[in-house]
Design a protein around this motif. Structure first.
Motif, PDB file in Angstrom:
ATOM      1  N   LEU A   3      83.863  48.625  50.852  1.00 42.23           N
ATOM      2  CA  LEU A   3      84.064  49.831  50.630  1.00 42.23           C
ATOM      3  C   LEU A   3      84.965  50.576  50.009  1.00 42.23           C
ATOM      4  N   LYS A  38      73.573  49.557  54.557  1.00 36.43           N
ATOM      5  CA  LYS A  38      75.216  49.750  53.517  1.00 36.43           C
ATOM      6  C   LYS A  38      75.611  48.121  52.774  1.00 36.43           C
ATOM      7  N   GLU A  70      75.390  47.943  49.159  1.00 31.32           N
ATOM      8  CA  GLU A  70      75.941  47.871  48.291  1.00 31.32           C
ATOM      9  C   GLU A  70      75.927  46.824  46.833  1.00 31.32           C
ATOM     10  N   GLN A  79      82.344  56.555  56.802  1.00 27.66           N
ATOM     11  CA  GLN A  79      81.122  54.804  56.743  1.00 27.66           C
ATOM     12  C   GLN A  79      82.261  53.629  57.863  1.00 27.66           C
TER      13      GLN A  79
END
Length: 259
Positions: A34, A100, A104, A139
């Motif tokens: 991230l 997530k 990604e 997140q």
């Protein structure tokens, strides 16, 4: 003082610290991936905040052990299956991690430019960077809580001294803080490793979701599969580097011959 001189305490501290580091590998990978989407000057700050929140959430759960243990009690039943507070945390955390990581992977493989052309106005870029920074911190905070719950429950099963648990958590997060930057930079330099790490997070998300329904998947299996995949990828990276070196040397020879 007697506690500090007890060799059993130091053995428990070393074992628990090592276990916390192992359990924190998936947390480091998630944070590294991230944070890699942020501008370079914000990455270190995001790493520190992310791991700092991980430590605080672990310590907060440690100091509320009675509440944490109460999360194992069933709240309701679905088709004869008891659902506890811990199960709900693992379920939503696992689903979030699955979403997530899958998103990604899509961005990395199929839609690198999905966010559109970069903004040219400095104020717009700064505002967008700030929004992205806090969105990513949010997140990280969500998944930190999920990983912290698993970590604390494991710690309680190993050690009964709260001081040893706190010391092990602080030590493990300190080590992870040192390791997070080189791991993040390595993942950023090698897109194939990044996709592999994301696939690892998909596996962890599936394991958390299964755990919510009392289907325990030993993490040793996941880590063994990941270690094997990383070993294969390390060989691929070495072979790729050798091919590039040979190509560069051949290019230099051709230029020397033509001149």
């Amino acid at each position: 003082m007697e506690l500090l001189l007890d060799p059993n305490v130091w053995i428990a501290f070393a074992m628990l610290t090592a276990l916390e580091i192992v359990l924190g590998v998936d947390n480091i990978i998630f944070i590294s991936i991230l944070v890699g989407r942020l501008p370079v000057h914000l990455r270190d700050q995001a790493r520190r905040l992310g791991l700092g929140f991980a430590m605080l959430s672990r310590l907060a759960l440690l100091f509320s052990l009675s509440w944490v243990m109460g999360l194992k009690d069933d709240l309701f039943q679905v088709l004869g299956q008891g659902i506890s507070g811990r199960d709900l945390v693992l379920l939503f955390g696992g689903l979030f991690l699955l979403y997530k990581a899958s998103h990604e992977i899509f961005v990395e493989v199929e839609a690198r430019e999905e966010d559109g052309p970069p903004a040219t106005d400095a104020a717009t870029m700064k505002a967008a960077g700030s929004r992205m920074f806090w969105a990513i911190i949010g997140q990280i905070a969500v998944i930190d809580i999920v990983f912290s719950l698993d970590s604390v429950i494991t710690a309680v099963g190993m050690v009964d001294q709260i001081g040893v648990m706190v010391a092990a958590v602080v030590a493990s997060v300190g080590i992870m803080l040192v390791a997070a930057k080189p791991i993040g930079e390595f993942v950023d330099r090698h897109p194939s490793v990044k996709v592999l790490a994301l696939a690892f997070l998909v596996m962890v998300g599936m394991a958390l979701t299964a755990e919510a329904f009392e289907m325990h998947v030993p993490k040793g299996y996941i880590y063994a599969a990941m270690a094997f995949s990383l070993a294969v990828e390390a060989l691929n990276l070495r072979a790729r580097a050798k091919r590039l070196a040979h190509a560069a040397a051949a290019g230099q020879e051709n230029r020397a011959t033509s001149s």
